[in-house]
Design a protein around this motif. Structure first.
Motif, PDB file in Angstrom:
ATOM      1  N   LEU A   1      15.270  -0.086   1.137  1.00 58.60           N
ATOM      2  CA  LEU A   1      14.596  -0.071  -0.161  1.00 58.60           C
ATOM      3  C   LEU A   1      13.278  -0.836  -0.090  1.00 58.60           C
ATOM      4  CD1 LEU A   1      17.608  -0.697  -2.575  1.00 58.60           C
ATOM      5  CD2 LEU A   1      16.334   1.420  -2.306  1.00 58.60           C
ATOM      6  N   ALA A   2      13.279  -1.966   0.624  1.00 54.86           N
ATOM      7  CA  ALA A   2      12.055  -2.745   0.769  1.00 54.86           C
ATOM      8  C   ALA A   2      10.977  -1.933   1.475  1.00 54.86           C
ATOM      9  CB  ALA A   2      12.343  -4.029   1.546  1.00 54.86           C
ATOM     10  N   ILE A   3      11.374  -1.151   2.480  1.00 53.04           N
ATOM     11  CA  ILE A   3      10.414  -0.305   3.197  1.00 53.04           C
ATOM     12  C   ILE A   3       9.800   0.722   2.258  1.00 53.04           C
ATOM     13  CG2 ILE A   3      10.193   1.484   4.970  1.00 53.04           C
ATOM     14  CD1 ILE A   3      12.408  -0.021   6.518  1.00 53.04           C
ATOM     15  N   PHE A   4      10.651   1.394   1.494  1.00 51.94           N
ATOM     16  CA  PHE A   4      10.175   2.449   0.598  1.00 51.94           C
ATOM     17  C   PHE A   4       9.178   1.912  -0.416  1.00 51.94           C
ATOM     18  CE2 PHE A   4      10.558   4.839  -3.391  1.00 51.94           C
ATOM     19  CZ  PHE A   4      10.230   6.116  -2.950  1.00 51.94           C
ATOM     20  N   PHE A   5       9.514   0.808  -1.048  1.00 51.71           N
ATOM     21  CA  PHE A   5       8.653   0.304  -2.114  1.00 51.71           C
ATOM     22  C   PHE A   5       7.405  -0.405  -1.573  1.00 51.71           C
ATOM     23  CE2 PHE A   5      12.503   1.097  -4.512  1.00 51.71           C
ATOM     24  CZ  PHE A   5      11.986   1.669  -5.673  1.00 51.71           C
ATOM     25  N   LYS A   6       7.471  -0.900  -0.358  1.00 51.05           N
ATOM     26  CA  LYS A   6       6.253  -1.447   0.241  1.00 51.05           C
ATOM     27  C   LYS A   6       5.275  -0.322   0.599  1.00 51.05           C
ATOM     28  CE  LYS A   6       7.686  -5.975   1.880  1.00 51.05           C
ATOM     29  NZ  LYS A   6       6.693  -6.651   1.017  1.00 51.05           N
ATOM     30  N   VAL A   7       5.808   0.793   1.044  1.00 47.26           N
ATOM     31  CA  VAL A   7       4.953   1.954   1.311  1.00 47.26           C
ATOM     32  C   VAL A   7       4.354   2.453   0.004  1.00 47.26           C
ATOM     33  CG1 VAL A   7       4.930   4.361   2.077  1.00 47.26           C
ATOM     34  CG2 VAL A   7       6.154   2.640   3.416  1.00 47.26           C
ATOM     35  N   GLN A   8       5.167   2.479  -1.048  1.00 43.01           N
ATOM     36  CA  GLN A   8       4.661   2.894  -2.351  1.00 43.01           C
ATOM     37  C   GLN A   8       3.524   1.984  -2.816  1.00 43.01           C
ATOM     38  OE1 GLN A   8       5.933   5.496  -4.755  1.00 43.01           O
ATOM     39  NE2 GLN A   8       6.417   6.244  -2.710  1.00 43.01           N
ATOM     40  N   ALA A   9       3.605   0.709  -2.441  1.00 44.94           N
ATOM     41  CA  ALA A   9       2.566  -0.251  -2.830  1.00 44.94           C
ATOM     42  C   ALA A   9       1.431  -0.313  -1.807  1.00 44.94           C
ATOM     43  CB  ALA A   9       3.184  -1.631  -3.006  1.00 44.94           C
ATOM     44  N   MET A  10       1.456   0.594  -0.816  1.00 41.14           N
ATOM     45  CA  MET A  10       0.434   0.654   0.233  1.00 41.14           C
ATOM     46  C   MET A  10       0.446  -0.585   1.130  1.00 41.14           C
ATOM     47  SD  MET A  10      -0.897   3.618  -0.443  1.00 41.14           S
ATOM     48  CE  MET A  10      -2.458   3.702   0.435  1.00 41.14           C
ATOM     49  N   ASP A  11       1.571  -1.291   1.165  1.00 36.64           N
ATOM     50  CA  ASP A  11       1.702  -2.458   2.029  1.00 36.64           C
ATOM     51  C   ASP A  11       2.343  -2.011   3.343  1.00 36.64           C
ATOM     52  OD1 ASP A  11       2.036  -4.886   3.241  1.00 36.64           O
ATOM     53  OD2 ASP A  11       3.471  -5.692   1.780  1.00 36.64           O
ATOM     54  N   TYR A  12       1.573  -1.352   4.193  1.00 44.97           N
ATOM     55  CA  TYR A  12       2.107  -0.789   5.429  1.00 44.97           C
ATOM     56  C   TYR A  12       2.491  -1.873   6.439  1.00 44.97           C
ATOM     57  CZ  TYR A  12       0.461   3.660   3.619  1.00 44.97           C
ATOM     58  OH  TYR A  12       0.269   4.769   2.836  1.00 44.97           O
ATOM     59  N   LYS A  13       1.805  -2.992   6.401  1.00 44.89           N
ATOM     60  CA  LYS A  13       2.130  -4.085   7.313  1.00 44.89           C
ATOM     61  C   LYS A  13       3.514  -4.646   6.985  1.00 44.89           C
ATOM     62  CE  LYS A  13       0.400  -8.516   9.042  1.00 44.89           C
ATOM     63  NZ  LYS A  13      -0.689  -9.527   8.936  1.00 44.89           N
ATOM     64  N   GLY A  14       3.767  -4.854   5.698  1.00 47.38           N
ATOM     65  CA  GLY A  14       5.078  -5.345   5.286  1.00 47.38           C
ATOM     66  C   GLY A  14       6.168  -4.339   5.573  1.00 47.38           C
ATOM     67  N   ALA A  15       5.885  -3.056   5.351  1.00 41.60           N
ATOM     68  CA  ALA A  15       6.867  -2.005   5.629  1.00 41.60           C
ATOM     69  C   ALA A  15       7.187  -1.950   7.115  1.00 41.60           C
ATOM     70  CB  ALA A  15       6.346  -0.660   5.143  1.00 41.60           C
ATOM     71  N   MET A  16       6.154  -2.080   7.960  1.00 42.85           N
ATOM     72  CA  MET A  16       6.359  -2.023   9.409  1.00 42.85           C
ATOM     73  C   MET A  16       7.247  -3.163   9.890  1.00 42.85           C
ATOM     74  SD  MET A  16       5.974  -0.522  12.240  1.00 42.85           S
ATOM     75  CE  MET A  16       4.753   0.741  11.841  1.00 42.85           C
ATOM     76  N   LEU A  17       7.126  -4.317   9.259  1.00 47.01           N
ATOM     77  CA  LEU A  17       7.959  -5.461   9.624  1.00 47.01           C
ATOM     78  C   LEU A  17       9.437  -5.128   9.447  1.00 47.01           C
ATOM     79  CD1 LEU A  17       8.328  -8.446  10.384  1.00 47.01           C
ATOM     80  CD2 LEU A  17       8.067  -9.000   7.956  1.00 47.01           C
ATOM     81  N   TRP A  18       9.769  -4.524   8.302  1.00 49.20           N
ATOM     82  CA  TRP A  18      11.163  -4.175   8.053  1.00 49.20           C
ATOM     83  C   TRP A  18      11.604  -2.996   8.906  1.00 49.20           C
ATOM     84  CZ3 TRP A  18      13.625  -7.958   6.454  1.00 49.20           C
ATOM     85  CH2 TRP A  18      13.151  -8.807   5.460  1.00 49.20           C
ATOM     86  N   VAL A  19      10.706  -2.069   9.172  1.00 49.86           N
ATOM     87  CA  VAL A  19      11.029  -0.939  10.042  1.00 49.86           C
ATOM     88  C   VAL A  19      11.409  -1.443  11.433  1.00 49.86           C
ATOM     89  CG1 VAL A  19      10.041   1.021  11.299  1.00 49.86           C
ATOM     90  CG2 VAL A  19       9.657   0.801   8.839  1.00 49.86           C
ATOM     91  N   MET A  20      10.601  -2.344  11.976  1.00 52.42           N
ATOM     92  CA  MET A  20      10.884  -2.873  13.305  1.00 52.42           C
ATOM     93  C   MET A  20      12.170  -3.688  13.316  1.00 52.42           C
ATOM     94  SD  MET A  20       8.673  -1.512  15.083  1.00 52.42           S
ATOM     95  CE  MET A  20       9.249  -2.293  16.592  1.00 52.42           C
ATOM     96  N   THR A  21      12.462  -4.385  12.220  1.00 49.67           N
ATOM     97  CA  THR A  21      13.713  -5.155  12.133  1.00 49.67           C
ATOM     98  C   THR A  21      14.917  -4.232  12.219  1.00 49.67           C
ATOM     99  OG1 THR A  21      12.646  -6.836  10.737  1.00 49.67           O
ATOM    100  CG2 THR A  21      15.050  -6.761  10.730  1.00 49.67           C
ATOM    101  N   ILE A  22      14.874  -3.131  11.466  1.00 46.05           N
ATOM    102  CA  ILE A  22      15.980  -2.170  11.494  1.00 46.05           C
ATOM    103  C   ILE A  22      16.085  -1.509  12.865  1.00 46.05           C
ATOM    104  CG2 ILE A  22      16.791   0.044  10.590  1.00 46.05           C
ATOM    105  CD1 ILE A  22      15.900  -0.752   7.863  1.00 46.05           C
ATOM    106  N   VAL A  23      14.952  -1.179  13.472  1.00 42.49           N
ATOM    107  CA  VAL A  23      14.956  -0.547  14.793  1.00 42.49           C
ATOM    108  C   VAL A  23      15.598  -1.475  15.826  1.00 42.49           C
ATOM    109  CG1 VAL A  23      13.489   0.212  16.708  1.00 42.49           C
ATOM    110  CG2 VAL A  23      12.986   0.969  14.384  1.00 42.49           C
ATOM    111  N   VAL A  24      15.229  -2.758  15.799  1.00 45.91           N
ATOM    112  CA  VAL A  24      15.784  -3.718  16.751  1.00 45.91           C
ATOM    113  C   VAL A  24      17.297  -3.852  16.562  1.00 45.91           C
ATOM    114  CG1 VAL A  24      15.850  -6.165  17.389  1.00 45.91           C
ATOM    115  CG2 VAL A  24      13.649  -5.017  17.058  1.00 45.91           C
TER     116      VAL A  24
END
Length: 226
Positions: free
Chosen positions: A179-202
């Motif tokens: 959910l944090a990824i989705f709403f950060k993308v909605q807010a154009m915060d791609y850096k914040g979204a990438m942080l959570w994406v990488m966390t889930i990937v790891v």
């Protein structure tokens, strides 16, 4: 806890509890279906597997109907002046529903591979169905069960649609990493979204490594026994 880390904390806490719940109901359901030979077996199996193929938003819609204020469980909870919608409990329920088929199907396949002659021999020796279940079936099906645990945790960790529908996106309460990824993308915060994406990937890669190592270990054990 740092407010910035709450999605990680909520996701891990939710996934662990959901996996714990699906561990028991998944194994129990799988064992019963694996040994049920009645005409309703196909229908029961289809119902248990359905969350695996339905879109998460559809599951969320059904959960809303069931737990909403006009639903059967919602009305019951209202009598106790309580509600599940938009709470952390709703997050766990959504995770359990989507993770259950992973545990169920993996365990059912493992139970179905057990030699029926072993079960028949145990019954001949006078073992009760309960003892056959936890002394024979569980140990023999354990590799498949562990695989189901890992897959269930991974599915619960990545749950998005049903969670959003029934629990909402409440920071610090129901906001998981997806959910944090989705709403950060909605807010154009791609850096914040990438942080959570990488966390889930790891985390996901770690779960896959654990599953592969477990499978290799089981193959080694089987090879030595032969």
């Amino acid at each position: 806890m740092d407010a910035g880390l709450t999605p990680l904390y909520i996701s891990i806490k939710t996934s662990l509890l959901a996996t714990f719940i699906t561990f028991f109901i998944g194994i129990g359901s799988a064992y019963l279906v694996a040994h049920y030979k009645g005409k309703w077996r196909g229908l029961i199996d289809s119902i248990f597997t359905l969350p695996l193929v339905l879109p998460p938003t559809v599951l969320g819609f059904f959960l809303l109907l069931f737990f909403g204020k006009n639903g059967p469980m919602g009305k019951l909870l209202a009598l106790m002046d309580s509600s599940i919608i938009f709470t952390w409990t709703a997050t766990v329920i959504a995770a359990v529903v989507v993770a259950f088929p992973m545990m169920y199907r993996s365990s059912r396949s493992a139970f179905e591979q057990i030699d029926n002659d072993l079960i028949a021999a145990a019954q001949t020796l006078g073992l009760s169905n309960w003892k056959i279940f936890y002394k024979i079936a569980i140990p023999l099906a354990w590799p498949g069960i562990i695989g189901g645990v890992v897959l269930s945790f991974a599915r619960a960790l990545g749950e998005f649609g049903a969670t959003l529908m029934i629990a909402g996106n409440i920071p610090g309460k129901t906001q998981t990493m997806p959910l944090a990824i989705f709403f950060k993308v909605q807010a154009m915060d791609y850096k914040g979204a990438m942080l959570w994406v990488m966390t889930i990937v790891v985390i996901s890669i770690g779960m896959i490594i654990i599953l592969n190592k477990w499978s290799d270990k089981q193959q080694e054990i089987i090879g030595k026994r032969r």
